[in-house]
Design a protein around this motif. Structure first.
Motif, mmCIF file in Angstrom:
data_model
loop_
_atom_site.group_PDB
_atom_site.id
_atom_site.type_symbol
_atom_site.label_atom_id
_atom_site.label_comp_id
_atom_site.label_asym_id
_atom_site.label_seq_id
_atom_site.Cartn_x
_atom_site.Cartn_y
_atom_site.Cartn_z
ATOM 1 N N MET A 1 37.037 57.782 -15.393
ATOM 2 C CA MET A 1 37.533 57.344 -14.093
ATOM 3 C C MET A 1 37.597 55.828 -14.100
ATOM 4 S SD MET A 1 35.682 60.254 -14.048
ATOM 5 C CE MET A 1 34.009 59.750 -13.724
ATOM 6 N N SER A 2 38.792 55.307 -13.842
ATOM 7 C CA SER A 2 38.974 53.853 -13.820
ATOM 8 C C SER A 2 39.935 53.513 -12.690
ATOM 9 C CB SER A 2 39.536 53.364 -15.160
ATOM 10 O OG SER A 2 39.726 51.968 -15.152
ATOM 11 N N GLY A 3 39.449 52.732 -11.727
ATOM 12 C CA GLY A 3 40.268 52.460 -10.559
ATOM 13 C C GLY A 3 40.540 53.744 -9.795
ATOM 14 N N ASP A 4 41.836 54.033 -9.526
ATOM 15 C CA ASP A 4 42.185 55.278 -8.837
ATOM 16 C C ASP A 4 42.728 56.306 -9.807
ATOM 17 O OD1 ASP A 4 44.504 54.040 -9.522
ATOM 18 O OD2 ASP A 4 45.451 54.220 -7.536
ATOM 19 N N GLN A 5 42.453 56.134 -11.081
ATOM 20 C CA GLN A 5 42.989 57.040 -12.095
ATOM 21 C C GLN A 5 41.889 57.886 -12.710
ATOM 22 O OE1 GLN A 5 44.931 54.076 -14.619
ATOM 23 N NE2 GLN A 5 46.917 54.906 -13.988
ATOM 24 N N LEU A 6 42.267 59.088 -13.085
ATOM 25 C CA LEU A 6 41.387 60.003 -13.793
ATOM 26 C C LEU A 6 42.057 60.384 -15.104
ATOM 27 C CD1 LEU A 6 39.007 62.009 -14.075
ATOM 28 C CD2 LEU A 6 40.399 63.664 -12.784
ATOM 29 N N PHE A 7 41.390 60.148 -16.201
ATOM 30 C CA PHE A 7 41.918 60.510 -17.522
ATOM 31 C C PHE A 7 41.012 61.570 -18.134
ATOM 32 C CE2 PHE A 7 42.708 55.848 -17.041
ATOM 33 C CZ PHE A 7 44.041 55.954 -16.690
ATOM 34 N N ILE A 8 41.638 62.543 -18.760
ATOM 35 C CA ILE A 8 40.884 63.647 -19.369
ATOM 36 C C ILE A 8 41.341 63.840 -20.805
ATOM 37 C CG2 ILE A 8 40.351 66.114 -19.266
ATOM 38 C CD1 ILE A 8 40.888 66.025 -16.277
ATOM 39 N N ALA A 9 40.384 64.047 -21.679
ATOM 40 C CA ALA A 9 40.685 64.383 -23.072
ATOM 41 C C ALA A 9 39.884 65.624 -23.439
ATOM 42 C CB ALA A 9 40.326 63.223 -23.997
ATOM 43 N N ASN A 10 40.557 66.593 -24.066
ATOM 44 C CA ASN A 10 39.907 67.832 -24.493
ATOM 45 C C ASN A 10 40.002 67.975 -26.013
ATOM 46 O OD1 ASN A 10 39.226 68.778 -21.873
ATOM 47 N ND2 ASN A 10 41.358 69.430 -21.572
ATOM 48 N N LYS A 11 38.967 68.553 -26.571
ATOM 49 C CA LYS A 11 38.934 68.735 -28.015
ATOM 50 C C LYS A 11 39.315 70.164 -28.385
ATOM 51 C CE LYS A 11 36.031 67.847 -32.070
ATOM 52 N NZ LYS A 11 34.685 67.453 -32.545
ATOM 53 N N ARG A 12 40.242 70.284 -29.331
ATOM 54 C CA ARG A 12 40.621 71.586 -29.865
ATOM 55 C C ARG A 12 40.408 71.562 -31.382
ATOM 56 N NH1 ARG A 12 46.572 71.492 -26.995
ATOM 57 N NH2 ARG A 12 45.856 70.774 -24.921
ATOM 58 N N GLU A 13 40.775 72.673 -32.022
ATOM 59 C CA GLU A 13 40.596 72.727 -33.477
ATOM 60 C C GLU A 13 41.423 71.667 -34.185
ATOM 61 O OE1 GLU A 13 41.417 76.576 -34.976
ATOM 62 O OE2 GLU A 13 39.745 77.544 -33.908
ATOM 63 N N GLN A 14 42.596 71.339 -33.632
ATOM 64 C CA GLN A 14 43.488 70.376 -34.278
ATOM 65 C C GLN A 14 43.109 68.923 -33.973
ATOM 66 O OE1 GLN A 14 44.430 72.778 -32.187
ATOM 67 N NE2 GLN A 14 45.653 74.251 -33.388
ATOM 68 N N GLY A 15 42.176 68.679 -33.049
ATOM 69 C CA GLY A 15 41.804 67.326 -32.700
ATOM 70 C C GLY A 15 41.702 67.142 -31.203
ATOM 71 N N TRP A 16 41.862 65.912 -30.742
ATOM 72 C CA TRP A 16 41.760 65.578 -29.328
ATOM 73 C C TRP A 16 43.164 65.492 -28.708
ATOM 74 C CZ3 TRP A 16 37.371 65.215 -26.434
ATOM 75 C CH2 TRP A 16 36.144 65.169 -27.128
#
Length: 447
Positions: free
Chosen positions: A334-349
């Protein structure tokens, strides 16, 4: 007439042969022997060495040796026992090249040298305890009309022995050659506890456990990990530390030390090695010191002491967070008014549930584990600080593994920000990692 000359010639030849055989037999038997010192080197109590106007002595106390210089104000320095043993071995294994027997010059006090190069007086250890054993004097010198180095022994005063020239190098060492100038030598790997106590600035104590060194003092760090690399480096530095100058017996330190260092070893039966440090009142003189290894007083300059006065902060592990990277399957930033999401799968992020792959996430996670605080943490955030970014790490089941919160603060040195890792403290850290993490994500929000 011819028969008479022939007989004389044969007699001379026979006599020459007999003398030659006797000479070579004597030479062979002589060269296979050693100079007969009558004192067992293992029983020496001290050895006085004199070369012209310079003298010192090597003195044994129980199982230790010391180099002693100066009279009446003696300077005593611990000695390297191996080098002293080398001196005694050199005398014990001297093979003479030639001899002069029935040397009567000693009767008038002259041993037959034109020049005495070195003089040794060996005193039996038993004499120090009151027995009547005599000293043994050894003189090394040169004779008029004879090359090489000759030795005279008080235990065999009627004989001179010629020996190899290199004996002067082997036994003619200055006092500094025998000195062990280290102030507190020990095996750093066997240290189990280390303490620095300072008169005005507190101090610290660290002790070794199964995983490394942990703090016992100060109280606010009790039980927390110390930086093993820093503690080991300190121990190695201390074990090899040498004094800048050794002082005579008339020199006196202050009434109580300004600081002291104790080192406990695993086989020392709870008796620590100790180094006491006293402020020297002489201008620009640094510190006087005493130790459990050296008998006398010695001096350090201020620069040498500075490396001993480490603060608890300098010995802390200083790691802000330890992430179990294998468990992390999702990151929310969470930075400012933004939400960033990263998910990990078998192939990477990947960015959220999209197919846009992200590079560098694993590297950033490893760098989080290396993040260190730059100054002492605070329990209360300064009023000048403001929230900048939050980061939550979750496992595959959505459970929180760790959380980080960053705060900017213009009062901090440039390039730093405050970091809260889920506990009570706020740590000043480099903000480069925060910026790198922000830069990994796209500019638009992911809802």
């Amino acid at each position: 007439m011819k028969k008479t000359f022939l007989c004389i010639f044969l007699l001379i030849l026979a006599a020459a042969c007999v003398l030659g055989v006797m000479y070579f037999n004597h030479r062979d038997s002589f060269e296979s022997s050693v100079v007969p010192l009558s004192l067992d080197m293992a029983d020496i109590g001290w050895a006085r060495v004199q070369e012209k106007d310079v003298s010192f002595r090597l003195e044994r106390e129980k199982d230790r040796w010391f180099v002693v210089e100066g009279e009446p104000d003696e300077i005593r320095v611990a000695a390297d026992s191996a080098r002293i043993q080398g001196l005694f071995d050199a005398f014990s294994n001297l093979v003479p090249l030639d001899t002069v027997i029935n040397n009567h010059a000693h009767a008038s006090g002259d041993v037959g040298f034109k020049e005495v190069v070195l003089q040794f007086t060996l005193t039996p250890a038993s004499k120090k305890s009151g027995s009547g054993d005599r000293d043994v004097k050894i003189l090394l010198g040169r004779r008029t009309g004879n090359e090489g180095v000759w030795i005279w022994l008080s235990s065999a005063p009627g004989t001179l022995y010629r020996v190899r020239e290199n004996i002067l190098t082997a036994v003619g060492r200055p006092s500094g050659y025998y000195q062990d100038r280290r102030v507190l030598p020990f095996d750093a790997s066997s240290a189990v506890k280390l303490q620095l106590a300072q008169k005005y600035a507190g101090g610290w104590t660290v002790a070794r456990d199964d995983s490394g060194f942990v703090f016992e003092l100060p109280a606010y760090l009790s039980g927390k990990d110390a930086a093993n690399a820093e503690v080991k480096l300190y121990l190695l530095m201390l074990a090899g530390l040498e004094a800048d100058e050794y002082l005579s017996g008339k020199a006196a330190p202050g009434e109580e030390p300004e600081a002291f260092i104790n080192v406990w070893l695993e086989d020392a039966k709870n008796q620590p090695l100790r180094l006491d440090l006293y402020r020297d009142s002489s201008p620009g003189s640094g510190y006087m010191a005493m130790s459990s290894y050296q008998q006398g007083l010695f001096r350090f300059d201020a620069e040498s002491i500075r490396q001993l006065f480490k603060t608890p902060f300098e010995l802390q592990g200083r790691r802000v967070i330890e992430l179990d990277i294998g468990k992390i399957a999702a990151i929310r930033v969470m930075s400012g008014d933004q939400l960033f999401i990263a998910n990990k799968r078998e192939q990477g992020w990947f960015v959220g549930d999209t197919e846009k792959q992200l590079a560098g996430i694993d590297m950033s996670l490893w760098r989080f584990n290396e993040l260190k605080f730059e100054a002492l943490p605070l329990k209360t955030l300064p009023e000048t600080a403001a929230w900048t970014m939050g980061c939550v790490f979750s496992d595959a089941e959505g459970k929180k593994v760790a959380s980080l919160t960053f705060f900017s603060d213009p009062a901090l040195p440039e390039g730093q920000s405050w970091l809260k890792n889920g506990g009570e403290l706020y740590y000043p850290v480099s903000n480069q990692l925060m910026k790198d993490l922000q830069g990994l994500f796209p500019a638009k929000s992911i809802s």
